[in-house]
Design a protein around this motif. Structure first.
Motif, PDB file in Angstrom:
ATOM      1  N   UNK A   1     -18.661  30.272  48.542  1.00  0.00           N
ATOM      2  CA  UNK A   1     -17.517  30.599  49.381  1.00  0.00           C
ATOM      3  C   UNK A   1     -17.902  30.346  50.833  1.00  0.00           C
ATOM      4  N   UNK A   2     -17.567  29.145  51.283  1.00  0.00           N
ATOM      5  CA  UNK A   2     -17.987  28.701  52.604  1.00  0.00           C
ATOM      6  C   UNK A   2     -16.928  28.929  53.666  1.00  0.00           C
ATOM      7  N   UNK A   3     -17.385  28.991  54.890  1.00  0.00           N
ATOM      8  CA  UNK A   3     -16.511  29.051  56.054  1.00  0.00           C
ATOM      9  C   UNK A   3     -17.318  28.572  57.251  1.00  0.00           C
ATOM     10  N   UNK A   4     -16.623  28.157  58.292  1.00  0.00           N
ATOM     11  CA  UNK A   4     -17.303  27.808  59.521  1.00  0.00           C
ATOM     12  C   UNK A   4     -17.634  29.091  60.279  1.00  0.00           C
ATOM     13  N   UNK A   5     -18.917  29.366  60.425  1.00  0.00           N
ATOM     14  CA  UNK A   5     -19.346  30.532  61.200  1.00  0.00           C
ATOM     15  C   UNK A   5     -19.298  30.129  62.672  1.00  0.00           C
ATOM     16  N   UNK A   6     -18.133  30.262  63.250  1.00  0.00           N
ATOM     17  CA  UNK A   6     -17.883  29.715  64.584  1.00  0.00           C
ATOM     18  C   UNK A   6     -18.675  30.425  65.680  1.00  0.00           C
ATOM     19  N   UNK A   7     -19.244  31.585  65.370  1.00  0.00           N
ATOM     20  CA  UNK A   7     -20.065  32.284  66.355  1.00  0.00           C
ATOM     21  C   UNK A   7     -21.462  31.687  66.466  1.00  0.00           C
ATOM     22  N   UNK A   8     -21.931  31.042  65.399  1.00  0.00           N
ATOM     23  CA  UNK A   8     -23.282  30.472  65.399  1.00  0.00           C
ATOM     24  C   UNK A   8     -23.274  28.977  65.090  1.00  0.00           C
ATOM     25  N   UNK A   9     -22.096  28.399  64.923  1.00  0.00           N
ATOM     26  CA  UNK A   9     -21.920  26.966  64.628  1.00  0.00           C
ATOM     27  C   UNK A   9     -22.727  26.534  63.411  1.00  0.00           C
ATOM     28  N   UNK A  10     -22.480  27.227  62.315  1.00  0.00           N
ATOM     29  CA  UNK A  10     -23.089  26.880  61.031  1.00  0.00           C
ATOM     30  C   UNK A  10     -22.047  27.110  59.941  1.00  0.00           C
ATOM     31  N   UNK A  11     -22.052  26.247  58.924  1.00  0.00           N
ATOM     32  CA  UNK A  11     -21.118  26.392  57.806  1.00  0.00           C
ATOM     33  C   UNK A  11     -21.811  26.976  56.578  1.00  0.00           C
ATOM     34  N   UNK A  12     -22.910  27.694  56.788  1.00  0.00           N
ATOM     35  CA  UNK A  12     -23.602  28.337  55.675  1.00  0.00           C
ATOM     36  C   UNK A  12     -22.646  29.254  54.929  1.00  0.00           C
TER      37      UNK A  12
ATOM     38  N   UNK B   1      -5.958  29.221  40.965  1.00  0.00           N
ATOM     39  CA  UNK B   1      -6.481  28.634  42.187  1.00  0.00           C
ATOM     40  C   UNK B   1      -5.322  28.474  43.164  1.00  0.00           C
ATOM     41  N   UNK B   2      -5.376  29.182  44.263  1.00  0.00           N
ATOM     42  CA  UNK B   2      -4.360  29.051  45.296  1.00  0.00           C
ATOM     43  C   UNK B   2      -4.830  27.991  46.294  1.00  0.00           C
ATOM     44  N   UNK B   3      -4.050  26.926  46.422  1.00  0.00           N
ATOM     45  CA  UNK B   3      -4.449  25.771  47.229  1.00  0.00           C
ATOM     46  C   UNK B   3      -3.698  25.789  48.556  1.00  0.00           C
ATOM     47  N   UNK B   4      -4.463  25.739  49.636  1.00  0.00           N
ATOM     48  CA  UNK B   4      -3.928  25.811  50.992  1.00  0.00           C
ATOM     49  C   UNK B   4      -4.098  24.471  51.703  1.00  0.00           C
ATOM     50  N   UNK B   5      -3.496  24.319  52.885  1.00  0.00           N
ATOM     51  CA  UNK B   5      -3.732  23.106  53.681  1.00  0.00           C
ATOM     52  C   UNK B   5      -5.220  22.947  54.001  1.00  0.00           C
ATOM     53  N   UNK B   6      -5.655  21.715  54.055  1.00  0.00           N
ATOM     54  CA  UNK B   6      -7.062  21.419  54.300  1.00  0.00           C
ATOM     55  C   UNK B   6      -7.364  21.413  55.797  1.00  0.00           C
ATOM     56  N   UNK B   7      -8.463  22.074  56.149  1.00  0.00           N
ATOM     57  CA  UNK B   7      -8.926  22.087  57.540  1.00  0.00           C
ATOM     58  C   UNK B   7     -10.417  21.749  57.557  1.00  0.00           C
ATOM     59  N   UNK B   8     -10.777  20.718  58.292  1.00  0.00           N
ATOM     60  CA  UNK B   8     -12.179  20.309  58.368  1.00  0.00           C
ATOM     61  C   UNK B   8     -12.817  21.016  59.561  1.00  0.00           C
ATOM     62  N   UNK B   9     -13.281  22.216  59.297  1.00  0.00           N
ATOM     63  CA  UNK B   9     -13.725  23.132  60.346  1.00  0.00           C
ATOM     64  C   UNK B   9     -15.201  23.018  60.693  1.00  0.00           C
ATOM     65  N   UNK B  10     -15.992  22.330  59.873  1.00  0.00           N
ATOM     66  CA  UNK B  10     -17.447  22.320  60.047  1.00  0.00           C
ATOM     67  C   UNK B  10     -17.845  21.712  61.390  1.00  0.00           C
ATOM     68  N   UNK B  11     -18.774  22.380  62.051  1.00  0.00           N
ATOM     69  CA  UNK B  11     -19.297  21.892  63.323  1.00  0.00           C
ATOM     70  C   UNK B  11     -20.697  22.453  63.533  1.00  0.00           C
ATOM     71  N   UNK B  12     -21.547  21.668  64.184  1.00  0.00           N
ATOM     72  CA  UNK B  12     -22.909  22.069  64.508  1.00  0.00           C
ATOM     73  C   UNK B  12     -23.108  22.001  66.020  1.00  0.00           C
TER      74      UNK B  12
END
Length: 449
Positions: A391-402, A114-125
């Motif tokens: 495997x989540x990410x902030x879908x910044x084009x549609x503002x969803x973290x699906x 497990x490679x652990x990186x800095x935490x970023x709270x990217x979620x937005x709606x």
């Protein structure tokens, strides 16, 4: 007689409370916390004590320079290096932040890490979603022992301050997915020698709340059409998901291309094997968890700081081929990013007298997005059987973290199934408006000819 009636009333109340259906709605003071010490979705806004989890400052709401739908997501953290790497040799140092499933994978496979990186709270709606959450936060209630929602309209977080395990799970079930989308996920069952065959499909989902004329008691409509390989191509599944599952069970249909028939399929639920998964995932583990919760007792363990997959933009790189992602025993872990985040821990224990191949499940739900990021799955003997991670990410084009994709590792069979990868597929379309007729059994039949 009066004493007996009083005792029955007390016992009934206790049972109701235990089921989660008697919990009080949020009061005005609790709702007022949204956007103050809590984020608009109910997460703790402040950083954690040591700063390894930052404060939420609004998430990512604009695509980075260079983004295009055709090229795929640009990694806003591409220049970052891992803070540290967890292996079997040093896992004890991080044991309190690792799921049981991740510990088992580290012990089982010498090259797993497990490679652990800095935490970023990217979620937005979108702001409109935040407004809906606040509007409905004081009115939505659990129905029928927690198997549905009352007074629900359109909110994507019905319980921003959850007081039971079921409330937290319902936040996952109705989380924001742009109202409707069509995408092209691939599924791969990876054998112990690393071999796999991609199963491609067209997946369409529409939340009933985003449709102009949904039927009563509907949560969403779902349709999938398998397009390859030829041996399974043409198979289709249609689901009408109820909002209150005590009033009505899931409605499901299958189209069999060989018979050219549409058949009702009540078995597409609970622990029946998901189509094309080779038995490695159940129907109710699709999207990490879906469907009626009535076979389990649910416990809200609490919130915990854990190391979980997050901001997995590297895994979304459209230049990657599946053979670069999928390896024997596990994914290419150089492509999976882990970060410290606060998660809600929910335990599901099979009720006495109920049947399911999973006797216990432990879910880890991201406090910001309300998506399940990982789950530990136990068999009837109480032994750890499978690990699921999203495997989540902030879908910044549609503002969803699906989430981008999911993987289910079978620790006993030494095989796994990956679902949702689309690196070699065309981009999906999100925010699509659908009609009720798009999800009729008749349309299923027509599309098969």
């Amino acid at each position: 007689m009066n004493k007996n009636l009083l005792l029955a009333a007390i016992l009934g109340g206790l049972l109701s409370l235990a089921s989660g259906s008697a919990l009080a709605k949020l009061d005005t003071a609790e709702v007022a916390r949204l956007g103050q010490d809590l984020t608009p979705t109910g997460a703790q806004k402040a950083a954690n004590a040591d700063g390894s989890i930052p404060a939420w400052t609004g998430g990512i709401t604009q695509p980075p320079t260079g983004y295009s739908a055709e090229k795929g997501y640009v990694d806003p953290f591409a220049s970052e290096q891992p803070l540290y790497t967890i292996t079997a040799a040093n896992m004890a140092q991080y044991a309190d932040r690792l799921t049981a499933g991740h510990k088992a994978m580290l012990q089982k496979y010498p090259d797993y890490k497990l490679q652990v990186y800095p935490s970023h709270r990217t979620a937005a709606l979108p702001q409109g979603e935040y407004d809906l959450i606040r509007q409905e936060a004081g009115t939505v209630e659990l129905a029928g022992g927690g198997n549905g929602l009352l007074n629900y309209q359109k909110t994507s977080v019905p319980f921003p301050i959850p007081k039971s395990g079921l409330e937290a799970m319902w936040n996952h079930l109705v989380r924001y997915r742009t109202g409707g989308f069509t995408d092209y996920p691939a599924e791969m069952v990876v054998q112990s020698n690393g071999s796999f065959t991609p199963v491609r499909r067209i997946r369409t989902l529409a939340m009933a709340s985003a449709m102009g004329n949904p039927e009563p008691n509907r949560l969403y409509y779902f349709l999938q059409n398998i397009t390859s390989p030829e041996s399974v191509a043409g198979g289709q599944t249609l689901i009408h998901e109820p909002l209150d599952q005590t009033r009505e069970q899931r409605l499901a249909w299958l189209y069999n291309p060989g018979q050219r028939r549409v058949l009702r399929a009540p078995e597409v639920a609970y622990d029946s094997p998901a189509v094309t998964s080779d038995g490695l995932r159940t129907n109710d583990s699709v999207d990490m968890y879906n469907g009626a919760p009535d076979r389990y007792d649910w416990k809200l363990v609490g919130k915990k700081e854990m190391l979980v997959p997050y901001n997995t933009y590297k895994l979304a790189d459209r230049s990657l081929k599946y053979k670069q992602i999928l390896q024997a025993n596990h994914l290419n872990q150089d492509l999976v990013r882990y970060e410290p985040h606060r998660v809600w821990v929910v335990e599901a224990t099979l009720k006495p007298g109920q049947r399911h191949i999973y006797a216990k499940r432990v879910f880890y739900i991201d406090e910001d997005s309300w998506g399940i990021v990982s789950s530990d799955i136990y068999d009837g003997r109480g032994e750890l059987w499978r690990l699921q991670e999203a495997h989540g990410l902030q879908r910044y084009d549609i503002l969803s973290a699906m989430q981008l994709s999911e993987v289910s590792y079978d620790l006993q069979a030494r095989r796994y199934v990956a679902y949702g990868l689309s690196n070699e597929e065309k981009p999906g379309q999100f925010g699509v408006a659908f009609k009720l007729s798009d999800f009729s059994p008749a349309s299923l039949r027509r599309s098969g000819h």
